[in-house]
Design a protein around this motif. Structure first.
Motif, PDB file in Angstrom:
ATOM      1  N   GLU A 287       0.832  -1.200   0.000  1.00  0.00           N
ATOM      2  CA  GLU A 287       0.000   0.000   0.000  1.00  0.00           C
ATOM      3  C   GLU A 287       0.865   1.247   0.000  1.00  0.00           C
ATOM      4  O   GLU A 287       0.567   2.219  -0.704  1.00  0.00           O
ATOM      5  CB  GLU A 287      -0.947  -0.007   1.204  1.00  0.00           C
ATOM      6  N   LEU A 288       1.954   1.218   0.775  1.00  0.00           N
ATOM      7  CA  LEU A 288       2.867   2.359   0.811  1.00  0.00           C
ATOM      8  C   LEU A 288       3.503   2.565  -0.554  1.00  0.00           C
ATOM      9  O   LEU A 288       3.580   3.694  -1.056  1.00  0.00           O
ATOM     10  CB  LEU A 288       3.948   2.141   1.878  1.00  0.00           C
ATOM     11  N   LYS A 289       3.955   1.470  -1.183  1.00  0.00           N
ATOM     12  CA  LYS A 289       4.574   1.560  -2.505  1.00  0.00           C
ATOM     13  C   LYS A 289       3.564   2.088  -3.525  1.00  0.00           C
ATOM     14  O   LYS A 289       3.902   2.935  -4.354  1.00  0.00           O
ATOM     15  CB  LYS A 289       5.101   0.181  -2.922  1.00  0.00           C
ATOM     16  N   ALA A 290       2.336   1.596  -3.453  1.00  0.00           N
ATOM     17  CA  ALA A 290       1.297   2.064  -4.370  1.00  0.00           C
ATOM     18  C   ALA A 290       1.030   3.552  -4.166  1.00  0.00           C
ATOM     19  O   ALA A 290       0.889   4.307  -5.129  1.00  0.00           O
ATOM     20  CB  ALA A 290       0.009   1.256  -4.170  1.00  0.00           C
TER      21      ALA A 290
ATOM     22  N   LEU B  90       1.591   6.435  -6.871  1.00  0.00           N
ATOM     23  CA  LEU B  90       0.504   7.353  -7.209  1.00  0.00           C
ATOM     24  C   LEU B  90       0.961   8.795  -7.019  1.00  0.00           C
ATOM     25  O   LEU B  90       0.723   9.642  -7.892  1.00  0.00           O
ATOM     26  CB  LEU B  90      -0.722   7.061  -6.341  1.00  0.00           C
ATOM     27  N   ASP B  91       1.629   9.074  -5.900  1.00  0.00           N
ATOM     28  CA  ASP B  91       2.149  10.418  -5.660  1.00  0.00           C
ATOM     29  C   ASP B  91       3.098  10.837  -6.781  1.00  0.00           C
ATOM     30  O   ASP B  91       3.047  11.966  -7.260  1.00  0.00           O
ATOM     31  CB  ASP B  91       2.890  10.492  -4.318  1.00  0.00           C
ATOM     32  N   SER B  92       3.954   9.910  -7.181  1.00  0.00           N
ATOM     33  CA  SER B  92       4.917  10.191  -8.239  1.00  0.00           C
ATOM     34  C   SER B  92       4.189  10.495  -9.547  1.00  0.00           C
ATOM     35  O   SER B  92       4.521  11.463 -10.242  1.00  0.00           O
ATOM     36  CB  SER B  92       5.851   8.994  -8.410  1.00  0.00           C
TER      37      SER B  92
ATOM     38  N   GLU C 176       2.529  13.818  -9.323  1.00  0.00           N
ATOM     39  CA  GLU C 176       3.522  14.896  -9.441  1.00  0.00           C
ATOM     40  C   GLU C 176       3.938  15.070 -10.894  1.00  0.00           C
ATOM     41  O   GLU C 176       4.076  16.193 -11.375  1.00  0.00           O
ATOM     42  CB  GLU C 176       4.736  14.593  -8.558  1.00  0.00           C
ATOM     43  N   GLU C 177       4.124  13.956 -11.609  1.00  0.00           N
ATOM     44  CA  GLU C 177       4.466  14.032 -13.038  1.00  0.00           C
ATOM     45  C   GLU C 177       3.345  14.710 -13.819  1.00  0.00           C
ATOM     46  O   GLU C 177       3.599  15.560 -14.680  1.00  0.00           O
ATOM     47  CB  GLU C 177       4.713  12.629 -13.602  1.00  0.00           C
ATOM     48  N   GLN C 178       2.099  14.338 -13.504  1.00  0.00           N
ATOM     49  CA  GLN C 178       0.962  14.951 -14.190  1.00  0.00           C
ATOM     50  C   GLN C 178       0.882  16.439 -13.887  1.00  0.00           C
ATOM     51  O   GLN C 178       0.607  17.248 -14.779  1.00  0.00           O
ATOM     52  CB  GLN C 178      -0.350  14.262 -13.789  1.00  0.00           C
ATOM     53  N   ALA C 179       1.128  16.801 -12.634  1.00  0.00           N
ATOM     54  CA  ALA C 179       1.097  18.216 -12.254  1.00  0.00           C
ATOM     55  C   ALA C 179       2.182  18.988 -13.001  1.00  0.00           C
ATOM     56  O   ALA C 179       1.943  20.100 -13.497  1.00  0.00           O
ATOM     57  CB  ALA C 179       1.275  18.363 -10.737  1.00  0.00           C
ATOM     58  N   ALA C 180       3.372  18.384 -13.089  1.00  0.00           N
ATOM     59  CA  ALA C 180       4.464  19.035 -13.821  1.00  0.00           C
ATOM     60  C   ALA C 180       4.094  19.195 -15.295  1.00  0.00           C
ATOM     61  O   ALA C 180       4.322  20.258 -15.892  1.00  0.00           O
ATOM     62  CB  ALA C 180       5.758  18.230 -13.678  1.00  0.00           C
ATOM     63  N   THR C 181       3.513  18.162 -15.869  1.00  0.00           N
ATOM     64  CA  THR C 181       3.079  18.234 -17.269  1.00  0.00           C
ATOM     65  C   THR C 181       2.027  19.319 -17.443  1.00  0.00           C
ATOM     66  O   THR C 181       2.083  20.107 -18.391  1.00  0.00           O
ATOM     67  CB  THR C 181       2.505  16.868 -17.721  1.00  0.00           C
TER      68      THR C 181
END
Length: 103
Positions: A53-56, A60-62, A65-70
């Motif tokens: 769950e932590l890895k997921a 998801l956060d990553s 963050e990529e989507q936000a940067a895009t």
């Protein structure tokens, strides 16, 4: 002779009782071991589930963050395009005004 038979019978009965006692102890130890093993497996499963769950969540956060940067990049590009379009429109308006003024 009867005394030795009685002694042998009592010794056999004592050995059989000792064997039953050892079997009961073994059974009890096995039940405890199985219970402990089941608890350890459940604990390990919960730990693994938490790690997954932590890895997921990290993935998801990553991705977010990529989507936000895009989106920020697209937003910046959109702003540049809008500024360029506005600049072009202003140039066209100025050209029209000069044409009207010169006419």
């Amino acid at each position: 002779d009867k005394l030795s038979e009685k002694y042998a019978r009592e010794k056999k009965e004592a050995l059989e009782e000792k064997e039953r006692e050892l079997q009961r102890e073994h059974k009890a130890l096995m039940e405890v071991a199985q219970s402990n093993f089941a608890k350890e497996m459940e604990s390990a499963k919960e730990s693994l589930r938490s790690q997954m769950e932590l890895k997921a969540a990290q993935m998801l956060d990553s991705r977010l963050e990529e989507q936000a940067a895009t989106l920020r990049e697209l937003s910046a590009e959109d702003k540049m395009v809008t500024l360029q379009e506005t600049e072009l429109k202003h140039k066209e308006d100025i050209a029209k005004l000069r044409a009207e003024f010169d006419a």
